[in-house]
Design a protein around this motif. Structure first.
Motif, short mmCIF file in Angstrom:
data_model
loop_
_atom_site.label_atom_id
_atom_site.label_comp_id
_atom_site.label_asym_id
_atom_site.label_seq_id
_atom_site.Cartn_x
_atom_site.Cartn_y
_atom_site.Cartn_z
N ALA A 98 26.08 -18.35 102.51
CA ALA A 98 26.85 -19.49 102.98
C ALA A 98 25.82 -20.22 103.10
N GLU A 99 25.61 -20.80 101.93
CA GLU A 99 24.27 -21.94 102.12
C GLU A 99 24.75 -23.42 102.28
N VAL A 100 24.01 -24.46 103.05
CA VAL A 100 24.87 -25.93 102.64
C VAL A 100 24.27 -25.70 101.35
N LYS A 101 25.21 -26.92 100.43
CA LYS A 101 25.58 -27.20 99.81
C LYS A 101 25.08 -28.64 98.92
N ASP A 102 24.72 -28.68 97.99
CA ASP A 102 24.34 -30.25 97.59
C ASP A 102 23.68 -31.15 98.06
N TYR A 103 22.72 -29.66 99.22
CA TYR A 103 21.51 -30.29 99.80
C TYR A 103 20.06 -31.04 98.74
N ALA A 104 20.19 -32.45 99.36
CA ALA A 104 18.66 -33.24 99.23
C ALA A 104 18.20 -34.10 100.18
N PRO A 105 16.92 -33.12 101.15
CA PRO A 105 16.40 -33.84 102.41
C PRO A 105 16.01 -35.32 101.99
N GLU A 106 15.76 -35.40 100.92
CA GLU A 106 15.86 -37.42 101.43
C GLU A 106 16.36 -38.04 100.88
N ALA A 107 18.10 -37.22 100.00
CA ALA A 107 19.26 -38.02 101.41
C ALA A 107 19.30 -38.36 102.31
N LEU A 143 16.77 -37.71 105.06
CA LEU A 143 15.09 -38.16 105.35
C LEU A 143 14.00 -38.61 104.89
N ASP A 144 13.05 -39.30 105.96
CA ASP A 144 12.41 -40.24 104.65
C ASP A 144 11.79 -38.68 104.13
N LYS A 147 8.81 -33.41 104.56
CA LYS A 147 8.04 -32.66 103.83
C LYS A 147 7.41 -32.00 104.93
N HIS A 148 7.28 -32.54 106.35
CA HIS A 148 5.95 -31.74 107.08
C HIS A 148 7.20 -31.26 108.39
N MET A 149 8.67 -30.61 107.79
CA MET A 149 9.71 -30.16 108.24
C MET A 149 10.19 -29.01 107.34
N GLN A 191 14.17 -29.79 109.42
CA GLN A 191 15.33 -31.05 108.64
C GLN A 191 16.92 -30.93 109.33
N PHE A 192 17.56 -29.21 109.43
CA PHE A 192 18.88 -29.88 109.38
C PHE A 192 19.14 -30.09 111.20
N ALA A 193 18.19 -29.72 112.24
CA ALA A 193 18.68 -30.09 113.26
C ALA A 193 18.30 -31.49 113.38
N VAL A 194 17.85 -32.19 113.38
CA VAL A 194 17.52 -33.11 113.59
C VAL A 194 18.34 -33.98 112.76
N ILE A 195 18.93 -33.30 111.23
CA ILE A 195 19.92 -34.27 111.05
C ILE A 195 21.41 -34.59 111.73
#
Length: 413
Positions: free
Chosen positions: A52-61, A63-64, A69-71, A76-80
């Motif tokens: 059960a993955e997070v679908k259609d995930y692009a970090p740049e959508a 986060l900077d 790149k350094h997470m 990333q998920f927690a910060v979002i």
């Protein structure tokens, strides 16, 4: 000391069924299944092919690009999720005493994806050539640390690493921390991203995961044909506040948090006590903590992993605590939709309980077909239902014998 009241004023999430808390809840209401073939890597030669993955995930959508790149993905998920929770709560750091605002965010495994990548790099180039960012990206507490940096919260910052119970411990510990006067606001929850070859292989080897290839017959809690859990990923973060602190700034309130219990089976590395007594004690403790009676509870979001031992043992635990009232309870597992998100599971399920109380809606256990006499509670099969709810309990039972239960109450101004 008089116990202070604690309320939920913000929620953020990114899950296998939605990129926000609202999207995830709407999917739960619609009975959406987040289980699908693994896309993170080629699983053709592995026994387990679903997650059960997070679908259609692009970090740049979200986060900077440079900060992402350094997470590791779990951070990333927690910060979002934390950013969303703060926006949702309309919480301004400029108007808060940040020394009395803290963070408790769990992760059961941390940056496993980065660990695997850097191990491969070390084998190829020499281990002195691994990334200098490897350690601060991979350690479990970094999601909590980055959330605190992001929010500017300077109070307690911690990361319970209690396997599948971690998210519940994070929310419960934050509740007690505010209730007992140590903080006014806490960002709390869990984050996990471990859909990797090593994690899938490790869980497969110990026969914890289902090898089912039909997404609609894979994560099937309480069903007699269940054969293991489906690994999920994502995060949920809640903002808890002391009631008067929330009211003073005119915050909206989703639900009140009223009880928390945590125990240990002290029995086995992975198997729960067969009679469910460890989990039962955690539930009973949460009720006592809230001065609530078993008959007050209308809904339980079960740990409900879709393993034989967990589902049967949890059913026995519910019966032990609630007695005759167990037959009147709705006891569903939203893991039928999200899969098992490990250290994030309890946080996501606490959020779903808050929304269930707000909306008067009980989530279903989807894809349920074959009843099991050992799991003979009202599992809310296949279709959720409207119902007036007063109290909702959320359970988490983790490897190592960790048990946690939190009790939420419908908010009535």
């Amino acid at each position: 000391m008089e116990k202070r009241r604690v309320v939920i004023t913000g929620a953020g999430a990114i899950t296998p069924i939605g990129h926000t808390a609202a999207e995830s809840w709407q999917a739960v209401r619609g009975g959406v299944c987040g289980v699908a073939p693994i896309s993170a890597f080629d699983a053709a030669d592995m026994k387990v092919k679903l997650a059960a993955e997070v679908k259609d995930y692009a970090p740049e959508a979200f986060l900077d690009k440079k900060e992402a790149k350094h997470m590791d993905r779990f951070t990333q998920f927690a910060v979002i999720a934390a950013r969303e929770a703060l926006r949702d709560a309309d919480f301004s750091a400029e108007n808060a005493d940040l020394d009395r605002c803290g963070v408790i965010v769990s992760s059961g495994i941390g940056g496993l994806q980065d660990t695997e990548e850097q191990h491969d790099r070390g084998r190829e180039r020499g281990f002195d050539r691994v990334s200098p960012f490897y350690i601060p990206m991979a350690i479990c507490n970094m999601a909590a640390g980055r959330v605190a940096i992001e929010a500017g919260f300077r109070g307690m910052c911690s990361c319970p690493v209690t396997a599948c119970a971690g998210g519940t411990y994070a929310v419960g510990d934050a509740f007690h921390y505010i209730r007992d006067g140590y903080a006014d606001a806490m960002l709390c929850g869990g984050s996990e991203s471990a859909v990797t070859p090593l994690a899938i292989g490790g869980f497969t080897s110990m026969k914890a995961l289902t090898a089912a290839e039909d997404p609609n017959r894979a994560s099937i809690p309480f069903d007699a044909e269940r054969s293991g859990f489906v690994l999920g990923e994502g995060a949920a973060v809640l903002l808890l506040e002391e009631l008067e602190h929330a009211k003073a700034r005119g915050a909206k309130i989703y639900a009140e948090m009223v009880g928390y219990g945590a125990t240990c089976d002290a029995y086995h590395m992975t198997a729960p006590l067969p009679d469910g007594s460890g989990g039962a004690k955690a539930m009973a403790m949460a009720l006592r903590d809230a001065n609530a009676q078993p008959e007050d509870v209308d809904y339980i979001n079960a740990h409900g992993t879709s393993t034989h031992l967990n589902d049967a043992g949890e059913t026995a635990a519910v019966k032990a605590v609630f007695g005759p009232h167990a037959a009147k309870l709705a006891v569903s597992s939203t893991k039928s939709m999200t899969g098992h998100m490990l250290g994030a599971a309890g946080a996501v399920e606490a959020m779903f309980c808050a929304f269930a109380l707000r909306d008067g809606f009980i989530p279903a256990t989807i894809n349920y077909q074959v009843p099991d006499p050992e799991c003979d509670l009202d599992v809310v099969p296949n279709v959720g239902r409207e119902a007036p709810l007063r109290y909702a309990l959320s359970n988490s039972l983790g490897f190592g014998g960790h048990n946690g239960s939190i009790l939420l109450k419908k908010w009535e101004a």
